[in-house]
Design a protein around this motif. Structure first.
Motif, short mmCIF file in Angstrom:
data_model
loop_
_atom_site.label_atom_id
_atom_site.label_comp_id
_atom_site.label_asym_id
_atom_site.label_seq_id
_atom_site.Cartn_x
_atom_site.Cartn_y
_atom_site.Cartn_z
N UNK A 18 -31.92 -28.22 -20.04
CA UNK A 18 -32.70 -28.66 -18.88
C UNK A 18 -32.23 -27.88 -17.66
N UNK A 19 -32.72 -26.64 -17.51
CA UNK A 19 -32.23 -25.76 -16.44
C UNK A 19 -32.40 -26.30 -15.03
N UNK A 20 -33.30 -27.26 -14.86
CA UNK A 20 -33.55 -27.81 -13.53
C UNK A 20 -32.50 -28.83 -13.09
N UNK A 21 -31.61 -29.23 -13.99
CA UNK A 21 -30.60 -30.25 -13.70
C UNK A 21 -29.59 -29.73 -12.67
N UNK A 22 -29.33 -30.55 -11.68
CA UNK A 22 -28.29 -30.27 -10.69
C UNK A 22 -27.20 -31.32 -10.90
N UNK A 23 -25.99 -30.88 -11.08
CA UNK A 23 -24.88 -31.78 -11.37
C UNK A 23 -24.67 -32.87 -10.36
N UNK A 30 -25.05 -43.97 -15.03
CA UNK A 30 -26.36 -44.26 -15.62
C UNK A 30 -26.49 -43.52 -16.95
N UNK A 31 -27.40 -43.99 -17.78
CA UNK A 31 -27.64 -43.39 -19.08
C UNK A 31 -28.01 -41.92 -18.93
N UNK A 32 -27.22 -41.07 -19.53
CA UNK A 32 -27.36 -39.62 -19.35
C UNK A 32 -28.72 -39.10 -19.81
N UNK A 33 -29.21 -39.61 -20.93
CA UNK A 33 -30.51 -39.14 -21.42
C UNK A 33 -31.62 -39.50 -20.45
N UNK A 34 -31.53 -40.68 -19.84
CA UNK A 34 -32.53 -41.09 -18.85
C UNK A 34 -32.40 -40.27 -17.57
N UNK A 35 -31.18 -40.11 -17.11
CA UNK A 35 -30.93 -39.37 -15.87
C UNK A 35 -31.45 -37.94 -15.95
N UNK A 38 -33.80 -36.36 -21.21
CA UNK A 38 -33.57 -35.67 -22.48
C UNK A 38 -34.12 -36.50 -23.64
N UNK A 39 -34.89 -35.86 -24.51
CA UNK A 39 -35.29 -36.54 -25.73
C UNK A 39 -34.17 -36.37 -26.76
N UNK A 40 -34.34 -36.91 -27.94
CA UNK A 40 -33.25 -36.87 -28.92
C UNK A 40 -32.88 -35.45 -29.33
N UNK A 41 -33.86 -34.56 -29.46
CA UNK A 41 -33.56 -33.17 -29.81
C UNK A 41 -32.84 -32.46 -28.66
N UNK A 42 -33.27 -32.70 -27.44
CA UNK A 42 -32.58 -32.12 -26.28
C UNK A 42 -31.12 -32.57 -26.26
N UNK A 43 -30.90 -33.87 -26.55
CA UNK A 43 -29.54 -34.40 -26.53
C UNK A 43 -28.68 -33.71 -27.59
N UNK A 44 -29.24 -33.50 -28.78
CA UNK A 44 -28.50 -32.80 -29.84
C UNK A 44 -28.19 -31.36 -29.43
N UNK A 64 -22.84 -43.53 -28.83
CA UNK A 64 -22.83 -44.65 -27.88
C UNK A 64 -21.63 -44.61 -26.94
N UNK A 65 -20.62 -43.81 -27.29
CA UNK A 65 -19.43 -43.67 -26.44
C UNK A 65 -19.61 -42.60 -25.38
N UNK A 66 -20.71 -41.87 -25.45
CA UNK A 66 -20.93 -40.75 -24.52
C UNK A 66 -22.29 -40.84 -23.84
N UNK A 67 -22.77 -42.05 -23.60
CA UNK A 67 -24.13 -42.21 -23.08
C UNK A 67 -24.23 -42.12 -21.57
N UNK A 68 -23.12 -42.06 -20.86
CA UNK A 68 -23.14 -41.80 -19.42
C UNK A 68 -22.23 -40.61 -19.15
N UNK A 69 -22.36 -40.01 -17.99
CA UNK A 69 -21.51 -38.88 -17.65
C UNK A 69 -20.04 -39.29 -17.61
N UNK A 70 -19.74 -40.41 -16.99
CA UNK A 70 -18.35 -40.85 -16.92
C UNK A 70 -17.77 -41.13 -18.31
#
Length: 82
Positions: A18-23, A30-35, A38-44, A64-70
Motif C-alpha cells: 500500500x504505497x500510499x500509507x504514511x507511517x 487500531x486494527x492494522x488491516x482496517x487502518x 488491507x485485505x487478507x492477501x495484502x496482509x500476507x 491475532x498477536x500482530x493485529x495492531x501496530x503496537x
C-alpha cells in the motif's frame, strides 16, 4: 533491531502493498488491516515483505498477536530478542 528500526521496517513493508500509507497516519492501537485498508492477501504480502526486511516470520497462528501496530512491534521485539 530496536523499536524505532522495527517501526521503520513495518512501514516500509506496508508501503510494498500500500504505497500510499504514511507511517504517522497509522493509529498504533487500531486494527492494522482496517487502518491500512488491507485485505487478507495484502496482509500476507505485507508479512512476507516484513520477513524479508527483518528475517522474522509471523506464523498463521500468531496473526491475532500482530493485529495492531503496537502489538506487532511488541511481537517483533520479542522475536528479535530485544
Amino acid at each position: 533491531m530496536n523499536r524505532d528500526e522495527l517501526r521503520l521496517a513495518v512501514i516500509e513493508a506496508l508501503q510494498v502493498v500500500a504505497p500510499e500509507i504514511e507511517g504517522d497516519e497509522i493509529d498504533a492501537d487500531e486494527e492494522l488491516r482496517e487502518e491500512c485498508d488491507l485485505d487478507s492477501m495484502d496482509f500476507l504480502h505485507f508479512l512476507e515483505a516484513l520477513k524479508q526486511l527483518t528475517t522474522i516470520n509471523v506464523p498463521d497462528a500468531d496473526y491475532d498477536k500482530v493485529d495492531t501496530l503496537n502489538k506487532l512491534l511488541d511481537y517483533l521485539q520479542q522475536a528479535d530478542g530485544q
